[in-house]
Design a protein around this motif. Structure first.
Motif, short mmCIF file in Angstrom:
data_model
loop_
_atom_site.label_atom_id
_atom_site.label_comp_id
_atom_site.label_asym_id
_atom_site.label_seq_id
_atom_site.Cartn_x
_atom_site.Cartn_y
_atom_site.Cartn_z
N ASN A 1 24.96 53.15 64.50
CA ASN A 1 26.14 52.29 64.29
C ASN A 1 25.95 51.18 63.25
OD1 ASN A 1 27.33 53.83 66.21
ND2 ASN A 1 27.88 52.18 67.60
N ILE A 2 25.24 51.48 62.17
CA ILE A 2 25.19 50.49 61.08
C ILE A 2 26.45 50.64 60.24
CG2 ILE A 2 22.66 50.43 61.02
CD1 ILE A 2 22.89 52.17 58.42
N PHE A 3 26.78 49.60 59.47
CA PHE A 3 27.93 49.67 58.56
C PHE A 3 27.45 50.35 57.28
CE2 PHE A 3 29.10 45.51 60.76
CZ PHE A 3 29.97 46.13 61.64
N LYS A 4 27.83 51.61 57.10
CA LYS A 4 27.25 52.37 55.97
C LYS A 4 27.80 51.94 54.62
CE LYS A 4 25.56 56.18 58.64
NZ LYS A 4 25.57 57.60 58.96
N SER A 5 28.98 51.29 54.63
CA SER A 5 29.57 50.88 53.35
C SER A 5 29.14 49.46 52.96
CB SER A 5 31.10 50.95 53.44
OG SER A 5 31.53 50.11 54.49
N LEU A 6 28.31 48.82 53.79
CA LEU A 6 27.78 47.49 53.47
C LEU A 6 26.32 47.60 53.08
CD1 LEU A 6 29.20 45.22 56.35
CD2 LEU A 6 30.20 45.69 54.11
N THR A 7 25.83 46.59 52.35
CA THR A 7 24.42 46.57 52.00
C THR A 7 23.58 46.22 53.23
OG1 THR A 7 24.37 44.22 51.45
CG2 THR A 7 24.95 45.75 49.66
N VAL A 8 22.28 46.42 53.10
CA VAL A 8 21.35 46.04 54.18
C VAL A 8 21.57 44.58 54.56
CG1 VAL A 8 18.90 45.61 54.69
CG2 VAL A 8 19.62 47.79 53.65
N HIS A 9 21.62 43.72 53.53
CA HIS A 9 21.74 42.28 53.79
C HIS A 9 23.08 41.95 54.45
CE1 HIS A 9 20.28 38.24 53.51
NE2 HIS A 9 21.38 37.83 52.91
N GLU A 10 24.14 42.60 53.98
CA GLU A 10 25.47 42.36 54.58
C GLU A 10 25.51 42.84 56.04
OE1 GLU A 10 28.15 42.74 50.48
OE2 GLU A 10 27.72 44.52 51.69
N ASN A 11 24.83 43.96 56.31
CA ASN A 11 24.75 44.45 57.69
C ASN A 11 24.15 43.40 58.61
OD1 ASN A 11 25.23 47.39 58.82
ND2 ASN A 11 24.80 47.64 56.64
N ARG B 1 15.00 46.98 50.16
CA ARG B 1 16.29 47.66 50.00
C ARG B 1 17.47 46.77 50.35
NH1 ARG B 1 12.36 50.73 50.36
NH2 ARG B 1 12.22 52.95 49.97
N LYS B 2 17.24 45.47 50.29
CA LYS B 2 18.24 44.47 50.68
C LYS B 2 19.63 44.74 50.09
CE LYS B 2 16.25 40.29 50.75
NZ LYS B 2 15.94 38.86 50.47
N GLY B 3 19.66 45.18 48.83
CA GLY B 3 20.94 45.40 48.14
C GLY B 3 21.47 46.81 48.25
N ASN B 4 20.73 47.69 48.94
CA ASN B 4 21.17 49.09 49.08
C ASN B 4 22.23 49.22 50.16
OD1 ASN B 4 18.79 49.33 47.53
ND2 ASN B 4 18.48 51.41 48.24
N LEU B 5 23.15 50.15 49.98
CA LEU B 5 24.15 50.45 51.01
C LEU B 5 23.49 51.21 52.16
CD1 LEU B 5 27.17 51.65 48.81
CD2 LEU B 5 26.76 49.37 49.76
N GLU C 1 14.77 54.14 57.80
CA GLU C 1 15.23 52.82 57.36
C GLU C 1 16.52 52.42 58.07
OE1 GLU C 1 13.28 53.54 52.96
OE2 GLU C 1 15.44 53.74 53.23
N GLN C 2 17.40 53.41 58.32
CA GLN C 2 18.62 53.11 59.08
C GLN C 2 18.27 52.65 60.50
OE1 GLN C 2 21.65 56.15 59.07
NE2 GLN C 2 21.61 56.39 56.86
N GLN C 3 17.25 53.27 61.09
CA GLN C 3 16.84 52.86 62.43
C GLN C 3 16.27 51.45 62.43
OE1 GLN C 3 17.57 53.09 65.42
NE2 GLN C 3 16.61 54.97 66.14
N MET C 4 15.47 51.12 61.42
CA MET C 4 14.94 49.75 61.30
C MET C 4 16.09 48.76 61.15
SD MET C 4 11.76 50.39 58.73
CE MET C 4 10.44 51.51 59.21
N LEU C 5 17.09 49.13 60.36
CA LEU C 5 18.25 48.25 60.17
C LEU C 5 19.02 48.09 61.48
CD1 LEU C 5 20.07 46.54 58.40
CD2 LEU C 5 21.19 48.64 57.58
N ALA C 6 19.15 49.18 62.24
CA ALA C 6 19.86 49.10 63.52
C ALA C 6 19.13 48.15 64.48
CB ALA C 6 19.98 50.49 64.14
N VAL C 7 17.79 48.22 64.49
CA VAL C 7 17.01 47.30 65.33
C VAL C 7 17.17 45.87 64.82
CG1 VAL C 7 14.66 46.66 66.06
CG2 VAL C 7 15.33 49.07 66.04
N GLY C 8 17.12 45.70 63.51
CA GLY C 8 17.29 44.37 62.91
C GLY C 8 18.65 43.76 63.23
N ARG C 9 19.69 44.59 63.17
CA ARG C 9 21.05 44.12 63.50
C ARG C 9 21.14 43.67 64.95
NH1 ARG C 9 26.21 45.88 61.74
NH2 ARG C 9 26.48 46.61 63.86
N ALA C 10 20.48 44.41 65.85
CA ALA C 10 20.50 44.02 67.26
C ALA C 10 19.74 42.70 67.46
CB ALA C 10 19.90 45.12 68.12
N LEU C 11 18.68 42.50 66.69
CA LEU C 11 17.88 41.28 66.84
C LEU C 11 18.59 40.03 66.35
CD1 LEU C 11 14.30 42.48 65.82
CD2 LEU C 11 15.07 41.83 68.10
#
Length: 235
Positions: free
Chosen positions: A90-100, A125-129, A137-147
């Motif tokens: 459930n990450i926002f795929k149309s947003l960058t890592v940082h925006e997520n 990958r801060k600026g990547n969608l 990397e999506q899983q790491m971002l999902a964990v980061g978003r929860a944190l």
């Protein structure tokens, strides 16, 4: 003994009229990690989804500290202290890592900067969608978003599923740090119990929607025959 952070009593839940969980009871102490085990289709994901507010609850109570979670819609459960990493990420795929990360961040010790420090791949990958990230990397971002929601309780539903061994090792190290070193309470669903039991304090096993075993994680880790029997594994 740590005071209970989470108390689940007489919980029945499912989807629509279908009841998947029956009379589930367990508690989790402040700063503890719980391994949630069981074969496929035994109700593990339904239990995680129910704590997050994404199923239909038929009976029972869920208390997170002083908050009666079972009375709250899912969007209010995050404010009450639930951080959720579902299987779909459930990450926002149309947003960058940082925006997520910044879109959901709430004040507290977990900031986007700390997430980048824990997952250097995300910093690169801060600026990547979201669509431009690998599965790991999506899983790491999902964990980061929860944190960055700064939860009291982190729910991880099969966080290692389908990932390359090098990514699994990186995520396990991060989960160990988040839970054991930082003391964040967590419930982790995982198909490969050994990896998770090593970093958990307690374990429960579900079968047909009910809790059939509850013990210290070490106890199960050092009783492979019992673990195999509970998970229906033939040696």
């Amino acid at each position: 003994m740590q005071p209970d952070l989470l108390r689940v009593e007489k919980l029945s839940a499912g989807y629509g009229e279908a009841v998947v969980l029956h009379d589930v009871n367990f508690s989790l102490g402040e700063g503890e990690t719980l391994a949630l085990l069981g074969r496929n289709g035994t109700g593990k994901t339904t239990l995680i989804n129910t704590l997050a507010g994404a199923t239909r609850q038929h009976a029972g109570t869920i208390a997170l500290g002083d908050a009666a979670l079972h009375k709250l819609p899912s969007h209010e459960r995050a404010a009450a202290g639930i951080g959720w990493v579902p299987q779909e990420r459930n990450i926002f795929k149309s947003l960058t890592v940082h925006e997520n990360l910044t879109a959901v961040a709430r004040p507290g010790k977990w900031t986007p900067a700390r997430v980048y420090e824990m997952f250097p791949r995300l910093a690169e990958r801060k600026g990547n969608l979201g669509t431009q990230l690998s599965g790991g990397e999506q899983q790491m971002l999902a964990v980061g978003r929860a944190l960055v929601v700064n939860p009291k309780l982190l729910l991880l539903d099969e966080p290692l599923e389908g990932l390359a061994p090098i990514i699994v090792a990186e995520l396990l190290k991060a989960i160990h740090r988040i839970t054991r070193e930082e003391g964040l309470s967590a419930i982790i669903v995982e198909q490969h119990p050994q990896a998770i039991l090593r970093i958990s304090h307690r374990a429960i096993v579900l079968d047909r929607g009910t809790v059939v075993h509850s013990s210290g994680a070490d106890e199960l880790l050092h009783a492979p025959e019992l673990l195999d029997r509970l998970l229906g594994v033939a040696r």
